[in-house]
Design an enzyme around this catalytic site. Structure first.
Site, short mmCIF file in Angstrom:
data_model
loop_
_atom_site.label_atom_id
_atom_site.label_comp_id
_atom_site.label_asym_id
_atom_site.label_seq_id
_atom_site.Cartn_x
_atom_site.Cartn_y
_atom_site.Cartn_z
CE LYS A 13 -2.22 -0.82 4.36
NZ LYS A 13 -0.98 -0.95 4.95
NE ARG A 88 -5.12 -1.35 9.16
CZ ARG A 88 -3.93 -0.91 8.69
NH1 ARG A 88 -3.78 0.33 8.28
NH2 ARG A 88 -2.91 -1.74 8.63
NE ARG A 127 7.39 -3.72 6.70
CZ ARG A 127 6.19 -3.23 6.59
NH1 ARG A 127 5.77 -2.76 5.43
NH2 ARG A 127 5.36 -3.17 7.62
NE ARG A 133 5.49 -1.03 10.59
CZ ARG A 133 4.41 -0.99 9.83
NH1 ARG A 133 4.43 -0.36 8.68
NH2 ARG A 133 3.31 -1.60 10.23
NE ARG A 144 1.24 -5.30 11.16
CZ ARG A 144 2.37 -5.19 10.48
NH1 ARG A 144 3.46 -5.85 10.87
NH2 ARG A 144 2.43 -4.42 9.42
#
Ligand code: AMP
Length: 189
Positions: A13, A88, A127, A133, A144
């Protein structure tokens, strides 16, 4: 141009949001980024936001709306917006629709990027080191993806019924995903 990007974690995204924003001269408003920026401020609100993000849970709707609304209002008065990661939940989608009516703007399309969970997990773990993160660990990634399937997934039929949904396979190189989005956008608009 006013677009929503509806996609699970790892579907790209952020990348597609930036590209579409540049292409259409619109603001790229990434909900996760704005919430992370607020969390870094270490205010009371920031600490509250961070506690949800680190677990991979959704931040409560009212907090999300308070953080995002000023950016959406500003973008609606300018070149439009690419909303990445918002809404969301169904209540967020209803609030977003009410805000659009209040601002006198119409949503052009909702772009749903999809890919198998195995591909999304591999990308997110890949990543993990670079992005730094706290929510890119195997357990939190699994959670998630589950939150997306259970809570955000129902937005797909919600927008499909409104005739503005575009679905694009995200398991392709980023340029092919962008081309797929633009093809379908041209046909829809
Ligand atoms: P993202 O950067 O889009 O992967 O979002 C990272 C995290 O920010 C999510 O796991 C949630 O904790 C929070 N978040 C982002 N967007 C929303 C939203 N629209 N509603 C609730 N929480 C959100």
């Amino acid at each position: 141009m006013k677009l929503l990007l509806l996609a699970p974690p790892g579907a790209g995204k952020g990348t597609q949001g930036e590209r579409l924003a540049a292409r259409y001269g619109a603001a790229h408003i990434a909900a996760g980024d704005l919430l992370r920026a607020e969390a870094r401020a270490e205010s009371r609100l920031g600490r509250q936001i961070a506690s949800y993000q680190v677990r991979g849970d959704l931040v409560p709707d009212q907090i999300v709306l308070d953080v995002l609304t000023p950016a959406v209002v500003a973008a609606a008065a300018g070149g439009g917006y690419i909303l990445d990661g918002f809404p969301r939940t169904l209540p967020q989608a209803t609030a977003a629709a009410e805000l659009a009516v209040r601002l006198g703007v119409t949503l052009d399309a909702v772009i749903h990027l999809y890919a198998p969970d195995s591909v999304l997990t591999r990308r997110l773990l890949g990543r993990a080191g670079q992005a730094g993160r706290a929510d890119d660990t195997a357990d939190v990634i699994r959670h998630r993806l589950q939150v997306f399937a259970e809570t955000t997934g129902p937005l797909v039929p919600f927008y499909q019924e409104r005739g503005i949904l575009i679905a694009v396979d995200a398991d392709q190189p980023p340029e092919s995903v962008t081309a797929g989005i633009q093809d379908q956008l041209t046909r829809l608009l």
